[in-house]
Write a protein that holds these residues in place. Sequence first.
Motif, PDB file in Angstrom:
ATOM      1  N   GLU A 122       0.830  -1.198   0.000  1.00 15.14           N
ATOM      2  CA  GLU A 122       0.000   0.000   0.000  1.00 15.14           C
ATOM      3  C   GLU A 122       0.869   1.255   0.000  1.00 15.14           C
ATOM      4  N   PHE A 123       0.467   2.191  -0.845  1.00 16.30           N
ATOM      5  CA  PHE A 123       1.146   3.477  -0.938  1.00 16.30           C
ATOM      6  C   PHE A 123       0.110   4.579  -0.838  1.00 16.30           C
ATOM      7  N   LYS A 124       0.468   5.675  -0.200  1.00 11.03           N
ATOM      8  CA  LYS A 124      -0.410   6.843  -0.078  1.00 11.03           C
ATOM      9  C   LYS A 124       0.206   7.971  -0.897  1.00 11.03           C
ATOM     10  N   ARG A 125      -0.623   8.568  -1.755  1.00 12.67           N
ATOM     11  CA  ARG A 125      -0.170   9.670  -2.601  1.00 12.67           C
ATOM     12  C   ARG A 125      -1.222  10.787  -2.605  1.00 12.67           C
ATOM     13  N   ALA A 126      -0.760  11.999  -2.822  1.00 14.31           N
ATOM     14  CA  ALA A 126      -1.662  13.150  -2.949  1.00 14.31           C
ATOM     15  C   ALA A 126      -2.389  13.060  -4.289  1.00 14.31           C
ATOM     16  N   VAL A 127      -3.681  13.460  -4.279  1.00 14.05           N
ATOM     17  CA  VAL A 127      -4.520  13.301  -5.468  1.00 14.05           C
ATOM     18  C   VAL A 127      -4.790  14.655  -6.104  1.00 14.05           C
ATOM     19  N   VAL A 128      -4.794  14.670  -7.449  1.00 14.14           N
ATOM     20  CA  VAL A 128      -5.192  15.848  -8.208  1.00 14.14           C
ATOM     21  C   VAL A 128      -6.707  15.990  -8.022  1.00 14.14           C
ATOM     22  N   PRO A 129      -7.212  17.193  -7.677  1.00 12.25           N
ATOM     23  CA  PRO A 129      -8.659  17.350  -7.434  1.00 12.25           C
ATOM     24  C   PRO A 129      -9.499  16.925  -8.639  1.00 12.25           C
ATOM     25  N   ASP A 130     -10.596  16.239  -8.341  1.00 12.15           N
ATOM     26  CA  ASP A 130     -11.604  15.785  -9.316  1.00 12.15           C
ATOM     27  C   ASP A 130     -11.060  14.757 -10.319  1.00 12.15           C
ATOM     28  N   THR A 131      -9.959  14.069 -10.016  1.00  5.47           N
ATOM     29  CA  THR A 131      -9.434  13.018 -10.888  1.00  5.47           C
ATOM     30  C   THR A 131      -8.922  11.863 -10.032  1.00  5.47           C
ATOM     31  N   THR A 132      -8.505  10.805 -10.697  1.00  2.00           N
ATOM     32  CA  THR A 132      -7.869   9.688  -9.985  1.00  2.00           C
ATOM     33  C   THR A 132      -6.348   9.727 -10.142  1.00  2.00           C
ATOM     34  N   SER A 133      -5.835  10.776 -10.753  1.00  2.00           N
ATOM     35  CA  SER A 133      -4.391  10.918 -10.934  1.00  2.00           C
ATOM     36  C   SER A 133      -3.745  11.395  -9.643  1.00  2.00           C
ATOM     37  N   THR A 134      -2.511  11.012  -9.455  1.00  2.00           N
ATOM     38  CA  THR A 134      -1.784  11.411  -8.250  1.00  2.00           C
ATOM     39  C   THR A 134      -0.697  12.411  -8.613  1.00  2.00           C
ATOM     40  N   PHE A 135      -0.300  13.203  -7.593  1.00  2.00           N
ATOM     41  CA  PHE A 135       0.800  14.135  -7.814  1.00  2.00           C
ATOM     42  C   PHE A 135       2.129  13.385  -7.863  1.00  2.00           C
ATOM     43  N   GLY A 136       2.303  12.434  -6.996  1.00  2.00           N
ATOM     44  CA  GLY A 136       3.525  11.631  -7.001  1.00  2.00           C
ATOM     45  C   GLY A 136       3.224  10.246  -7.555  1.00  2.00           C
ATOM     46  N   SER A 137       4.152   9.655  -8.223  1.00  3.25           N
ATOM     47  CA  SER A 137       3.923   8.318  -8.792  1.00  3.25           C
ATOM     48  C   SER A 137       4.635   7.272  -7.946  1.00  3.25           C
ATOM     49  N   VAL A 138       4.248   6.015  -8.133  1.00  2.00           N
ATOM     50  CA  VAL A 138       4.905   4.890  -7.471  1.00  2.00           C
ATOM     51  C   VAL A 138       5.894   4.292  -8.474  1.00  2.00           C
ATOM     52  N   THR A 139       7.176   4.302  -8.108  1.00  2.00           N
ATOM     53  CA  THR A 139       8.224   3.845  -9.015  1.00  2.00           C
ATOM     54  C   THR A 139       8.830   2.536  -8.516  1.00  2.00           C
ATOM     55  N   ALA A 140       9.745   2.005  -9.276  1.00  2.00           N
ATOM     56  CA  ALA A 140      10.447   0.771  -8.893  1.00  2.00           C
ATOM     57  C   ALA A 140      11.272   1.005  -7.632  1.00  2.00           C
ATOM     58  N   ASP A 141      11.827   2.217  -7.483  1.00  2.00           N
ATOM     59  CA  ASP A 141      12.569   2.551  -6.257  1.00  2.00           C
ATOM     60  C   ASP A 141      11.674   2.459  -5.033  1.00  2.00           C
ATOM     61  N   ASP A 142      10.437   2.999  -5.161  1.00  2.00           N
ATOM     62  CA  ASP A 142       9.499   2.947  -4.039  1.00  2.00           C
ATOM     63  C   ASP A 142       9.176   1.508  -3.664  1.00  2.00           C
ATOM     64  N   LEU A 143       8.922   0.678  -4.667  1.00  3.95           N
ATOM     65  CA  LEU A 143       8.603  -0.734  -4.401  1.00  3.95           C
ATOM     66  C   LEU A 143       9.781  -1.458  -3.767  1.00  3.95           C
ATOM     67  N   ALA A 144      10.985  -1.234  -4.275  1.00  4.64           N
ATOM     68  CA  ALA A 144      12.172  -1.909  -3.737  1.00  4.64           C
ATOM     69  C   ALA A 144      12.417  -1.493  -2.296  1.00  4.64           C
ATOM     70  N   SER A 145      12.286  -0.194  -1.992  1.00  2.00           N
ATOM     71  CA  SER A 145      12.512   0.256  -0.614  1.00  2.00           C
ATOM     72  C   SER A 145      11.431  -0.258   0.324  1.00  2.00           C
ATOM     73  N   LYS A 146      10.170  -0.335  -0.132  1.00  2.00           N
ATOM     74  CA  LYS A 146       9.079  -0.863   0.701  1.00  2.00           C
ATOM     75  C   LYS A 146       9.297  -2.348   0.993  1.00  2.00           C
ATOM     76  N   LEU A 147       9.709  -3.121  -0.015  1.00  2.00           N
ATOM     77  CA  LEU A 147       9.987  -4.551   0.203  1.00  2.00           C
ATOM     78  C   LEU A 147      11.153  -4.737   1.166  1.00  2.00           C
ATOM     79  N   LYS A 148      12.143  -3.868   1.096  1.00  5.93           N
ATOM     80  CA  LYS A 148      13.289  -3.977   1.997  1.00  5.93           C
ATOM     81  C   LYS A 148      12.903  -3.599   3.424  1.00  5.93           C
ATOM     82  N   ASP A 149      12.125  -2.517   3.579  1.00  9.17           N
ATOM     83  CA  ASP A 149      11.746  -2.052   4.913  1.00  9.17           C
ATOM     84  C   ASP A 149      10.788  -3.016   5.607  1.00  9.17           C
ATOM     85  N   GLU A 150       9.758  -3.478   4.898  1.00  6.33           N
ATOM     86  CA  GLU A 150       8.717  -4.287   5.532  1.00  6.33           C
ATOM     87  C   GLU A 150       9.039  -5.776   5.580  1.00  6.33           C
ATOM     88  N   TYR A 151       9.733  -6.300   4.554  1.00  7.45           N
ATOM     89  CA  TYR A 151       9.946  -7.740   4.468  1.00  7.45           C
ATOM     90  C   TYR A 151      11.413  -8.153   4.496  1.00  7.45           C
TER      91      TYR A 151
END
Length: 193
Positions: A122-151
């Motif tokens: 699960e990732f939390k990102r800021a949302v552009v008003p009235d859309t489903t787009s986010t201001f920040g994206s989820v990248t491979a770096d984010d996934l790799a760091s989350k897998l390292k931190d949690e698992y």
Amino acid sequence: MSFPFISARQFVRSSKSIIVRNAHKKASIKVRLNEYIEGVGLQDEIVSVRPGLMRNILFPTGKATYVNVHQGPRNRQLEEQQRLSAEQLKADQVSDAVSEANKRKARVNQVESILSGVSALEFKRAVVPDTTSTFGSVTADDLASKLKDEYGLNVDKQLIQFKTERIKSLGEHEVVIQVAGSPVTLKVVVAAA
């Protein structure tokens, strides 16, 4: 009909020129090949090569070794001991390679079992008003760091594959991670912050 007549002096002069032409070429030497070399020979074969090829290419890269020319009686016991020690060394290298492969396979199985136990990231990102787009994206770096931190998994970010470059919208997304050539699918949930 006349035959060309060559005097003895001319014949000697022409044969010397032939000798002189070949005088600059070095004699071939015998070497034992440590591996297959195209155009030269097979592994463990004794072949004749030019000294320059051996000195500059084959010997420095470890592809061939010089053949010892024995002057005098042979020491067959010493030769047998050297052959047995070489065989033992080769057997040790093979067993080390097999044990390393088993360790690697065990690590891969462990990583696959941990990844299959992950229900969703699960990732939390800021949302552009009235859309489903986010201001920040989820990248491979984010996934790799989350897998390292949690698992506690060290996953190379280049092994993580998205359907697009990165995740830029809210919702559930699937990501594929290549573990030793076999794909493992993870669910990634992006929620509003």
